[in-house]
Design a protein around this motif. Structure first.
Motif, PDB file in Angstrom:
ATOM      1  N   GLY A  65       5.772   4.138   2.023  1.00  0.00           N
ATOM      2  CA  GLY A  65       4.924   2.641   1.992  1.00  0.00           C
ATOM      3  C   GLY A  65       5.708   1.539   2.593  1.00  0.00           C
ATOM      4  N   LEU A  66       6.969   1.463   2.545  1.00  0.00           N
ATOM      5  CA  LEU A  66       7.794   0.191   3.178  1.00  0.00           C
ATOM      6  C   LEU A  66       7.480   0.419   4.465  1.00  0.00           C
ATOM      7  CD1 LEU A  66      10.980  -0.024   0.975  1.00  0.00           C
ATOM      8  CD2 LEU A  66       8.860  -1.788   1.052  1.00  0.00           C
ATOM      9  N   PHE A  67       7.661   1.498   5.221  1.00  0.00           N
ATOM     10  CA  PHE A  67       7.337   1.862   6.688  1.00  0.00           C
ATOM     11  C   PHE A  67       6.069   1.579   6.959  1.00  0.00           C
ATOM     12  CE2 PHE A  67      11.548   3.878   6.466  1.00  0.00           C
ATOM     13  CZ  PHE A  67      12.474   2.991   7.386  1.00  0.00           C
ATOM     14  N   VAL A  68       5.047   1.891   6.267  1.00  0.00           N
ATOM     15  CA  VAL A  68       3.738   1.607   6.411  1.00  0.00           C
ATOM     16  C   VAL A  68       3.540   0.271   6.732  1.00  0.00           C
ATOM     17  CG1 VAL A  68       1.409   1.253   5.483  1.00  0.00           C
ATOM     18  CG2 VAL A  68       2.521   3.663   5.515  1.00  0.00           C
ATOM     19  N   LEU A  69       4.152  -0.808   5.984  1.00  0.00           N
ATOM     20  CA  LEU A  69       4.302  -2.174   6.068  1.00  0.00           C
ATOM     21  C   LEU A  69       4.823  -2.539   7.557  1.00  0.00           C
ATOM     22  CD1 LEU A  69       5.335  -3.284   2.399  1.00  0.00           C
ATOM     23  CD2 LEU A  69       3.073  -3.546   3.578  1.00  0.00           C
ATOM     24  N   THR A  70       5.572  -2.110   8.082  1.00  0.00           N
ATOM     25  CA  THR A  70       6.202  -2.079   9.390  1.00  0.00           C
ATOM     26  C   THR A  70       5.378  -1.853  10.500  1.00  0.00           C
ATOM     27  OG1 THR A  70       7.675  -0.399   9.445  1.00  0.00           O
ATOM     28  CG2 THR A  70       8.820  -2.397   8.512  1.00  0.00           C
TER      29      THR A  70
ATOM     30  N   PHE B 274      -2.036  -3.861   2.080  1.00  0.00           N
ATOM     31  CA  PHE B 274      -2.305  -3.407   0.752  1.00  0.00           C
ATOM     32  C   PHE B 274      -1.854  -1.965   0.535  1.00  0.00           C
ATOM     33  CE2 PHE B 274      -5.788  -0.802  -1.453  1.00  0.00           C
ATOM     34  CZ  PHE B 274      -5.890  -1.545  -2.913  1.00  0.00           C
ATOM     35  N   ALA B 275      -2.429  -1.158   1.474  1.00  0.00           N
ATOM     36  CA  ALA B 275      -1.978   0.389   1.564  1.00  0.00           C
ATOM     37  C   ALA B 275      -0.471   0.427   1.192  1.00  0.00           C
ATOM     38  CB  ALA B 275      -2.370   1.291   2.417  1.00  0.00           C
ATOM     39  N   GLY B 276       0.316  -0.010   2.031  1.00  0.00           N
ATOM     40  CA  GLY B 276       1.677  -0.085   1.836  1.00  0.00           C
ATOM     41  C   GLY B 276       2.233  -0.448   0.590  1.00  0.00           C
ATOM     42  N   ILE B 277       1.910  -1.706   0.262  1.00  0.00           N
ATOM     43  CA  ILE B 277       2.374  -2.094  -1.222  1.00  0.00           C
ATOM     44  C   ILE B 277       1.866  -1.252  -2.548  1.00  0.00           C
ATOM     45  CG2 ILE B 277       1.582  -4.181  -2.827  1.00  0.00           C
ATOM     46  CD1 ILE B 277       1.422  -5.887  -0.388  1.00  0.00           C
ATOM     47  N   VAL B 278       0.647  -0.520  -2.540  1.00  0.00           N
ATOM     48  CA  VAL B 278       0.159   0.189  -3.306  1.00  0.00           C
ATOM     49  C   VAL B 278       1.074   1.301  -3.201  1.00  0.00           C
ATOM     50  CG1 VAL B 278      -1.651   1.703  -4.017  1.00  0.00           C
ATOM     51  CG2 VAL B 278      -2.238  -0.404  -3.692  1.00  0.00           C
ATOM     52  N   MET B 279       1.237   1.911  -2.168  1.00  0.00           N
ATOM     53  CA  MET B 279       2.297   3.305  -1.993  1.00  0.00           C
ATOM     54  C   MET B 279       3.409   2.668  -2.484  1.00  0.00           C
ATOM     55  SD  MET B 279       1.068   5.109   1.377  1.00  0.00           S
ATOM     56  CE  MET B 279       2.475   6.241   1.114  1.00  0.00           C
TER      57      MET B 279
ATOM     58  N   PHE C  85       9.408  12.796  -5.232  1.00  0.00           N
ATOM     59  CA  PHE C  85       7.841  12.270  -4.685  1.00  0.00           C
ATOM     60  C   PHE C  85       8.009  10.664  -4.611  1.00  0.00           C
ATOM     61  CE2 PHE C  85       3.364  11.630  -4.811  1.00  0.00           C
ATOM     62  CZ  PHE C  85       3.229  12.484  -3.353  1.00  0.00           C
ATOM     63  N   GLY C  86       8.347  10.022  -5.626  1.00  0.00           N
ATOM     64  CA  GLY C  86       8.246   8.567  -5.710  1.00  0.00           C
ATOM     65  C   GLY C  86       9.309   8.085  -4.899  1.00  0.00           C
ATOM     66  N   ILE C  87      10.380   8.548  -4.660  1.00  0.00           N
ATOM     67  CA  ILE C  87      11.364   7.839  -3.575  1.00  0.00           C
ATOM     68  C   ILE C  87      10.650   8.111  -2.286  1.00  0.00           C
ATOM     69  CG2 ILE C  87      13.476   7.958  -2.417  1.00  0.00           C
ATOM     70  CD1 ILE C  87      14.694   8.990  -5.280  1.00  0.00           C
ATOM     71  N   ILE C  88      10.079   9.213  -2.038  1.00  0.00           N
ATOM     72  CA  ILE C  88       9.517   9.423  -0.443  1.00  0.00           C
ATOM     73  C   ILE C  88       8.299   8.527  -0.293  1.00  0.00           C
ATOM     74  CG2 ILE C  88       8.187  11.058   0.796  1.00  0.00           C
ATOM     75  CD1 ILE C  88      10.179  13.282  -0.419  1.00  0.00           C
ATOM     76  N   VAL C  89       7.427   8.323  -1.307  1.00  0.00           N
ATOM     77  CA  VAL C  89       5.998   7.541  -1.284  1.00  0.00           C
ATOM     78  C   VAL C  89       6.794   6.185  -1.213  1.00  0.00           C
ATOM     79  CG1 VAL C  89       4.145   6.678  -2.539  1.00  0.00           C
ATOM     80  CG2 VAL C  89       4.742   9.083  -2.575  1.00  0.00           C
TER      81      VAL C  89
END
Length: 131
Positions: free
Chosen positions: A71-76, A14-19, A63-67
């Motif tokens: 977020g994608l790496f949080v999913l991994t 959820f956190a990764g997708i929201v990010m 900032f959008g690109i970084i977030v």
């Protein structure tokens, strides 16, 4: 011995997708600011806010690109991404408090969503590394 992963890991997803979604939205907000007409002011609730639209736009683009990438790496399940995400989301909470007088309802919604993301990353983050 293999460690068991519970359904709480869904909060990390959820956190990764929201990010990721927030990062994409910030990217497009920034793109619209950079490519759109350069007014330099915003009138909200009878108050005039003067700002550098190009600077605001480029900041949101970057900032959008970084977030989105974090977020994608949080999913991994990457530990560095989780720590970076906590810092980025905490910074976003601070900026939302600054925007509270301008957009109170939207800022409150984002602050609440950010607290859920922070809770997921802090409390259940290590479990995502085991998936």
């Amino acid at each position: 011995m293999a460690q068991r992963v519970t359904a709480w890991v869904g909060w990390i997803w959820f956190a990764g997708i929201v990010m990721f979604i927030a990062g994409i939205l910030n990217f497009f907000y920034g793109l619209a600011a950079v490519l759109g007409p350069d007014k330099g002011y915003v009138a909200v609730n009878g108050k005039l806010l003067i700002l550098n639209i190009d600077g605001w736009g480029w900041a949101h683009l970057i900032f959008g690109i970084i977030v989105a990438v974090v977020g994608l790496f949080v999913l991994t399940g990457q530990a560095w991404a989780r720590i970076t995400a906590i810092v980025l989301v905490a910074l976003n909470v601070i900026t939302q408090f600054l925007w509270l007088p301008v957009q109170p309802w939207w800022s409150l919604i984002v602050i609440i969503l950010d607290f859920f993301v922070l809770w997921a990353l802090i409390v259940h983050g290590e479990e995502a590394e085991r998936v």
